[in-house]
Design a protein around this motif. Structure first.
Motif, PDB file in Angstrom:
ATOM      1  N   GLY A  32       0.766  -1.239   0.000  1.00 42.64           N
ATOM      2  CA  GLY A  32       0.000   0.000   0.000  1.00 42.64           C
ATOM      3  C   GLY A  32       0.798   1.290   0.000  1.00 42.64           C
ATOM      4  N   ILE A  33       1.923   1.349   0.681  1.00 48.54           N
ATOM      5  CA  ILE A  33       2.645   2.606   0.797  1.00 48.54           C
ATOM      6  C   ILE A  33       3.210   3.001  -0.566  1.00 48.54           C
ATOM      7  CG2 ILE A  33       4.805   1.483   1.480  1.00 48.54           C
ATOM      8  CD1 ILE A  33       5.264   3.905   3.347  1.00 48.54           C
ATOM      9  N   ASP A  34       3.033   4.249  -0.923  1.00 48.80           N
ATOM     10  CA  ASP A  34       3.316   4.711  -2.282  1.00 48.80           C
ATOM     11  C   ASP A  34       4.736   5.250  -2.380  1.00 48.80           C
ATOM     12  OD1 ASP A  34       2.765   5.114  -4.904  1.00 48.80           O
ATOM     13  OD2 ASP A  34       1.636   6.973  -4.618  1.00 48.80           O
ATOM     14  N   LEU A  35       5.728   4.345  -2.332  1.00 51.49           N
ATOM     15  CA  LEU A  35       7.124   4.717  -2.488  1.00 51.49           C
ATOM     16  C   LEU A  35       7.580   4.389  -3.902  1.00 51.49           C
ATOM     17  CD1 LEU A  35       8.691   3.456   0.869  1.00 51.49           C
ATOM     18  CD2 LEU A  35       7.592   5.638   0.359  1.00 51.49           C
ATOM     19  N   ASP A  36       8.592   5.125  -4.364  1.00 54.66           N
ATOM     20  CA  ASP A  36       9.088   4.923  -5.723  1.00 54.66           C
ATOM     21  C   ASP A  36      10.604   5.044  -5.704  1.00 54.66           C
ATOM     22  OD1 ASP A  36       9.123   4.459  -8.389  1.00 54.66           O
ATOM     23  OD2 ASP A  36       8.204   6.350  -8.997  1.00 54.66           O
ATOM     24  N   ALA A  37      11.289   3.957  -5.325  1.00 58.16           N
ATOM     25  CA  ALA A  37      12.747   3.946  -5.232  1.00 58.16           C
ATOM     26  C   ALA A  37      13.372   3.770  -6.609  1.00 58.16           C
ATOM     27  CB  ALA A  37      13.200   2.829  -4.298  1.00 58.16           C
ATOM     28  N   THR A  38      14.607   4.242  -6.740  1.00 57.67           N
ATOM     29  CA  THR A  38      15.350   4.007  -7.983  1.00 57.67           C
ATOM     30  C   THR A  38      16.005   2.649  -7.982  1.00 57.67           C
ATOM     31  OG1 THR A  38      17.340   5.038  -7.067  1.00 57.67           O
ATOM     32  CG2 THR A  38      15.800   6.470  -8.244  1.00 57.67           C
ATOM     33  N   ASP A  39      16.336   2.131  -6.776  1.00 55.54           N
ATOM     34  CA  ASP A  39      17.009   0.833  -6.653  1.00 55.54           C
ATOM     35  C   ASP A  39      16.598   0.197  -5.331  1.00 55.54           C
ATOM     36  OD1 ASP A  39      19.160   1.022  -8.980  1.00 55.54           O
ATOM     37  OD2 ASP A  39      19.221   2.936  -7.890  1.00 55.54           O
ATOM     38  N   MET A  40      16.796  -1.124  -5.276  1.00 55.80           N
ATOM     39  CA  MET A  40      16.454  -1.849  -4.046  1.00 55.80           C
ATOM     40  C   MET A  40      17.495  -2.919  -3.783  1.00 55.80           C
ATOM     41  SD  MET A  40      13.137  -4.258  -3.192  1.00 55.80           S
ATOM     42  CE  MET A  40      12.062  -2.890  -2.823  1.00 55.80           C
ATOM     43  N   VAL A  41      17.807  -3.070  -2.491  1.00 54.87           N
ATOM     44  CA  VAL A  41      18.571  -4.220  -2.006  1.00 54.87           C
ATOM     45  C   VAL A  41      17.716  -4.881  -0.949  1.00 54.87           C
ATOM     46  CG1 VAL A  41      20.710  -5.035  -0.958  1.00 54.87           C
ATOM     47  CG2 VAL A  41      20.740  -2.989  -2.405  1.00 54.87           C
ATOM     48  N   THR A  42      17.418  -6.154  -1.122  1.00 58.67           N
ATOM     49  CA  THR A  42      16.504  -6.813  -0.202  1.00 58.67           C
ATOM     50  C   THR A  42      17.012  -8.192   0.171  1.00 58.67           C
ATOM     51  OG1 THR A  42      14.266  -7.686   0.073  1.00 58.67           O
ATOM     52  CG2 THR A  42      15.125  -7.649  -2.161  1.00 58.67           C
ATOM     53  N   GLU A  43      16.686  -8.593   1.379  1.00 55.52           N
ATOM     54  CA  GLU A  43      16.890  -9.985   1.749  1.00 55.52           C
ATOM     55  C   GLU A  43      15.929 -10.864   0.958  1.00 55.52           C
ATOM     56  OE1 GLU A  43      17.658 -11.368   5.876  1.00 55.52           O
ATOM     57  OE2 GLU A  43      16.837  -9.400   6.399  1.00 55.52           O
ATOM     58  N   THR A  44      16.306 -12.110   0.758  1.00 57.77           N
ATOM     59  CA  THR A  44      15.369 -13.058   0.176  1.00 57.77           C
ATOM     60  C   THR A  44      14.206 -13.247   1.134  1.00 57.77           C
ATOM     61  OG1 THR A  44      17.298 -14.232  -0.694  1.00 57.77           O
ATOM     62  CG2 THR A  44      15.157 -15.285  -0.959  1.00 57.77           C
ATOM     63  N   ALA A  45      13.019 -13.368   0.568  1.00 58.92           N
ATOM     64  CA  ALA A  45      11.824 -13.632   1.356  1.00 58.92           C
ATOM     65  C   ALA A  45      10.965 -14.601   0.564  1.00 58.92           C
ATOM     66  CB  ALA A  45      11.074 -12.328   1.629  1.00 58.92           C
ATOM     67  N   ALA A  46       9.805 -14.930   1.053  1.00 58.51           N
ATOM     68  CA  ALA A  46       8.865 -15.717   0.270  1.00 58.51           C
ATOM     69  C   ALA A  46       8.525 -14.944  -1.004  1.00 58.51           C
ATOM     70  CB  ALA A  46       7.607 -16.002   1.079  1.00 58.51           C
ATOM     71  N   TRP A  47       8.185 -15.666  -2.063  1.00 62.32           N
ATOM     72  CA  TRP A  47       7.974 -15.042  -3.374  1.00 62.32           C
ATOM     73  C   TRP A  47       6.922 -13.939  -3.328  1.00 62.32           C
ATOM     74  CZ3 TRP A  47      10.160 -14.150  -7.782  1.00 62.32           C
ATOM     75  CH2 TRP A  47       9.392 -13.747  -8.877  1.00 62.32           C
ATOM     76  N   ASP A  48       5.803 -14.188  -2.669  1.00 67.44           N
ATOM     77  CA  ASP A  48       4.745 -13.180  -2.651  1.00 67.44           C
ATOM     78  C   ASP A  48       5.202 -11.911  -1.952  1.00 67.44           C
ATOM     79  OD1 ASP A  48       4.868 -14.571  -0.300  1.00 67.44           O
ATOM     80  OD2 ASP A  48       2.717 -14.742  -0.012  1.00 67.44           O
ATOM     81  N   ALA A  49       6.026 -12.038  -0.912  1.00 66.71           N
ATOM     82  CA  ALA A  49       6.548 -10.848  -0.235  1.00 66.71           C
ATOM     83  C   ALA A  49       7.511 -10.089  -1.139  1.00 66.71           C
ATOM     84  CB  ALA A  49       7.242 -11.246   1.063  1.00 66.71           C
ATOM     85  N   LEU A  50       8.339 -10.822  -1.884  1.00 64.11           N
ATOM     86  CA  LEU A  50       9.267 -10.151  -2.794  1.00 64.11           C
ATOM     87  C   LEU A  50       8.524  -9.385  -3.883  1.00 64.11           C
ATOM     88  CD1 LEU A  50      12.159 -12.737  -3.282  1.00 64.11           C
ATOM     89  CD2 LEU A  50      12.210 -10.603  -1.985  1.00 64.11           C
ATOM     90  N   VAL A  51       7.459  -9.961  -4.406  1.00 62.97           N
ATOM     91  CA  VAL A  51       6.680  -9.267  -5.435  1.00 62.97           C
ATOM     92  C   VAL A  51       6.177  -7.926  -4.908  1.00 62.97           C
ATOM     93  CG1 VAL A  51       4.550  -9.344  -6.790  1.00 62.97           C
ATOM     94  CG2 VAL A  51       6.036 -11.353  -6.680  1.00 62.97           C
TER      95      VAL A  51
END
Length: 949
Positions: free
Chosen positions: A365-384
């Motif tokens: 829901g939160i309306d953020l618009d990043a240029t890049d992301m670094v993320t930990e692996t998570a369940a597929w639906d969370a990553l989407v």
């Protein structure tokens, strides 16, 4: 109005037309006469605008162009992310403002007029209420004044679910039936990313099947699942997403094709923090970069943030921020405002770079618009969901997503779904993977990449029957948490507030009575509370190693820690008295107050290893609710983020040492003027203070312009300086004692009050379209609900404790005229009157009504059992029993009010037959239906009372 007007409605509210899927939902809902069970739309394509759709359909139903019952008065948006609840509320307020400001003749004006007609509101009144679920144990927890008002309501699964099932977390027992009725009738509940709330959705569906009384003629609750990672729904129809139609829409096509490529990196539990921080810093070296780092737990997010702060940042990086949901709203909102300013989709582009480290709180829901992301692996639906926060508008040509895997043997939060997702991405992303919204809809994802659904308990009628009993609740009350989150999930929540003034000068805890009085002097507000996992709080109090905690409630089966500790927390008992309890005594849904000196919180949120004293923000929370209150103790300056002048301490000491009443009053006035003078100049809060300059300005204006009350009679609490409390209509009634519920700033006769409440109840019942025979019973209950106040002792209490004044009065009173803020005066009148402790005038009212019905020459043309129940329950008791009262002797009353003329003996014991009646009424009208009938009378009583009648 017709479905084609939805285009104009969206243009007027938001300045742009709807996406094709949104228009299709409106058309198909009207054709089918039912809400969709599932709305499957890619992230970034406006699922929050289901609120606009719900408002528009409500207006169409009100005008007869859509099937009766399709539009619902109460529209719920349930998002299990605390910060997103705030953003959904902002979307709702945008709609409400557009309706209130609409020009005559426009589609928004027509919509507003139709919504006003649902509650007989006048032109100029708000057309649509927008509220956020709040906790609290006072009537300030009320969030809607009447059940006929259209409203958008936002909240989490815990907030909405607990209220639906008559166990509102942080809600007083007497308020719970009202909240249950408002959630469980005439409502549509939209659950964003519903796969995160499978236990709740299953419980909702079961409750609808087990409680299907149609006597009231109101629509039951509809459930809409909103998802960008949808699972199939077996019941109801699904709103389809037409890709071709959206590719022809310029804005939708740009968002669907928003370029973002994924690369996968293997790491380890020991090196992942360094890996993530290093890659984020490298990405932030580009001018104008907005790098979003997402971690699976609060613990790791803090580690990555600390690593970024400690390393030598690139010179172009302006800020490194940390955002989590496990924090107090007053602390979080300032960070969230800055995050929106720098990462919001509508932000102004600048050459400086920024890094934001966050937990799952940004996923939905939160309306953020990043240029890049670094993320930990998570369940597929969370990553989407996380991918959706990158290049959200499709404005960047080279957005990147880096997924870093720590190869943990026992991954927290997502379990083996995380490991299987890592294996999938390791293979799929070898040449980089396109993760644009359009590409993701066509990725062939193997099974097992989403978190395993929780074990869902079967909801039985016995559980619903037990929860419906709110006064008193059963001793073997079924736990609610498994029905909100599933079995074997360590997800139970508690609400924690930090307060000064709970320890003495030696650092020892005050007695429970003294500490409780200090808290009650300035009631706890939800803005000063953090929602934390029960296990994390227990471990903290027991000085255990901090438990892993995330911003989603998706943990595996983790046993609670056991042990002993001297740490105690303050919790209100069932009898409303406060008590100090140990960690082992905490239960799901508890609302507790802890001494500030315990630590456990910093400016970012939950931090169990931080032992610094926590800043008490009770005064700020109260000010944001519209009431200026200051506790004149030594910690006042620190709480305001200001330096206290020595003269303030001297004035306070002079007041404490004054013994002569006249001198004490003179010194008190000097203390008031000292505070006013201290705050009269230009004041700037210290760095890190949650108080803004605007807050301090508002405080200064309130104390300099309004009527200020000095309350220092209770030696067990610090003196208070406060303005008279401006309350909303339904928040002006405190039901703690007979004196509380019968106090207004002017006297009101019993006859006038009963007439006004009857008229208001009839209006609400008519607006809801209830059957005529039910409306008759409701109106009669309202016009007789306070007849028990004719008791001589009660009248003496209303006349300040004077039995002589009561006897000489021309007619009995309903309201005393004693000031609402002068609790001491009201309690003195109660003591002098001779009323027994806990006396309930509604019990006497029911006795009088029963005698009146027996005296009628013809049978009462309605449901007598319902009538008597509505009278007996109008303060939230008698569900199923009224509380016992020690009232020695025999007492009689002569009731001679309007058409009632009876002489009766007052009851001396608990009527056990009320329990059988309660069961029968629940079966007849439904559990939520009966609660709604009670709510009509109670809300009419409260709104009329606080309006001065």
């Amino acid at each position: 109005m017709n479905v084609g007007d939805f285009d104009s409605f969206m243009r007027q509210v938001h300045g742009h037309p709807p996406f094709p899927w949104q228009s299709q939902v409106v058309t198909e809902a009207v054709e089918r006469g039912a809400w969709p069970a599932l709305v499957d739309a890619p992230t970034g394509l406006g699922k929050t605008s289901m609120l606009d759709i719900a408002v528009f359909l409500l207006a169409m139903s009100a005008g007869g162009e859509a099937p009766v019952g399709l539009g619902r008065r109460r529209i719920y948006m349930v998002v299990d992310r605390r910060i997103v609840v705030d953003q959904a509320e902002q979307h709702g307020r945008l709609i409400a403002d557009a309706l209130d400001e609409a020009e005559r003749g426009t589609i928004c004006w027509e919509t507003a007029e139709r919504l006003r007609s649902l509650s007989s509101a006048r032109e100029g009144d708000p057309a649509l209420r927008v509220v956020k679920m709040r906790g609290g144990t006072t009537w300030d927890a009320a969030w809607l004044s009447r059940p006929d008002l259209p409203a958008i309501v936002t909240g989490t699964v815990d907030q909405v679910g607990s209220r639906l099932f008559f166990r509102g977390y942080g809600v007083s027992a007497r308020r719970r039936p009202i909240d249950a009725a408002l959630v469980g009738t005439d409502s549509v509940i939209m659950i964003d990313e519903a796969h995160l709330a499978q236990a709740f959705t299953a419980a909702l569906a079961s409750a609808s099947e087990l409680d299907s009384s149609e006597v009231l003629g109101l629509p039951s609750t509809s459930i809409v699942h909103l998802s960008a990672t949808a699972v199939e729904q077996s019941d109801g129809w699904s709103a389809q997403f037409d890709e071709e139609a959206h590719r022809l829409n310029v804005t939708a096509d740009r968002r669907l094709r928003a370029a973002k490529t994924l690369s996968f990196v293997d790491s380890s539990e020991k090196t992942i923090v360094k890996e993530v921080a290093g890659r984020a810093a490298e990405l932030a070296s580009r001018p104008g970069a907005r790098v979003l780092v997402v971690c699976n737990t609060v613990n790791r997010a803090r580690e990555v943030h600390d690593a970024l702060i400690s390393r030598k940042k690139p010179s172009c990086v302006a800020e490194t921020m940390l955002l989590m949901g496990r924090s107090r709203p007053l602390d979080r909102e300032r960070i969230a405002e800055r995050v929106t300013e720098l990462f919001g989709a509508e932000r102004e582009q600048t050459p400086v770079s920024v890094i934001l480290v966050a937990t799952q709180t940004i996923e939905v829901g939160i309306d953020l618009d990043a240029t890049d992301m670094v993320t930990e692996t998570a369940a597929w639906d969370a990553l989407v969901q996380r991918f959706g926060r990158v290049n959200r508008r499709g404005d960047f040509s080279d957005a990147t997503v880096t997924v870093v895997e720590d190869n943990a043997e026992k991954p927290p939060v997502y379990g083996q779904a995380k490991s299987r997702t890592a294996a999938f991405l390791r293979a799929a992303a070898c040449d980089r993977l396109d993760v644009s919204p359009l590409a993701l809809r066509h990725v062939d994802v193997p099974s097992g990449l989403t978190a395993e659904p929780p074990l869902l308990p079967v909801l039985l009628p016995a559980q619903l029957d037990a929860w419906a009993r709110t006064g008193p609740a059963p001793s073997n009350d079924p736990p609610l948490d498994p029905y909100l989150h599933g079995i074997k999930k360590a997800t139970a929540q508690v609400t924690v507030a930090w307060r000064d003034g709970l320890v003495d000068a030696m650092g020892e805890l005050l007695s429970a009575r003294e500490a409780g009085a200090a808290v009650d002097a300035l009631p706890v507000r939800s803005e000063e509370c953090a929602e934390l996992s029960l296990r994390a709080v227990r471990d903290w109090l027991l000085n255990k190693k901090p438990s892993v905690m995330a911003d989603v409630d998706e943990f595996g089966d983790i046993p609670f820690s056991e042990g002993e500790s001297d740490a105690r927390v303050l919790r209100r008992a069932a009898d409303a008295d406060w008590q100090w309890v140990a960690a082992a005594a905490l239960r799901p849904g508890d609302a507790i107050v802890v001494p500030s000196r315990y630590g456990g919180l910093d400016r970012f949120g939950w931090n169990p290893v931080d032992h610094e004293s926590v800043r008490d923000v009770a005064e700020l929370a109260s000010l944001r609710r519209g009431r200026a209150v200051l506790r004149l103790d030594p910690g006042l300056g620190d709480r305001l983020g200001l330096e206290s002048p020595p003269v303030l301490a001297e004035s306070r000491a002079a007041w404490l040492n004054a013994e002569d009443p006249a001198e004490r009053e003179e010194v008190a006035q000097h203390l008031v003027e000292t505070v006013r003078e201290w705050l009269s100049g230009e004041i700037v809060p210290a760095d890190g203070s949650p108080w803004t300059a605007e807050d301090l300005t508002d405080l200064r204006k309130a104390l300099s312009q309004g009527a200020v009350v000095f309350d220092g009679d209770d030696a067990s609490t610090p003196p208070l300086l406060h303005t008279s409390s401006p309350r909303k209509a339904w928040q002006g009634v405190d039901e703690g004692t007979p004196a509380d519920s019968s106090s207004l700033n002017r006297r009101v006769s019993l006859a006038d009050h009963l007439k006004a409440v009857a008229a208001r109840s009839g209006q609400i019942a008519d607006n809801l379209g209830l059957p005529q025979e039910l409306s008759r019973v409701i109106v009669d209950a309202a016009r007789w609900h306070d007849l028990g106040k004719v008791d001589r002792r009660f009248q003496a209490m209303l006349f300040g404790g004077s039995e002589i004044a009561a006897e000489l009065a021309e007619e009995p009173l309903a309201k005393s005229g004693m000031p609402q803020d002068d609790r001491a005066q009201r309690l003195r009148a109660l003591r002098l009157s001779g009323l027994p402790r806990g006396a309930r005038h509604e019990a006497w009212s029911e006795t009088i009504v029963a005698a009146h019905l027996q005296s009628l020459e013809e049978l009462y043309p309605g449901d007598e059992d319902l009538l008597r129940h509505l009278v007996a329950s109008h303060h939230g008791h008698d569900r199923p029993l009224l509380p016992p009262v020690d009232d020695p002797g025999t007492h009689t009353v002569d009731a001679d009010v309007e058409d009632v003329h009876v002489h009766v003996s007052l009851p001396t014991g608990v009527r056990l037959a009320d329990a059988d009646r309660f069961v029968e009424l629940n079966a007849r009208y439904g559990r939520w239906g009966l609660a709604l009938l009670e709510t009509i009378v109670r809300c009419a009583d409260m709104t009329v009372s606080s309006e001065g009648s």
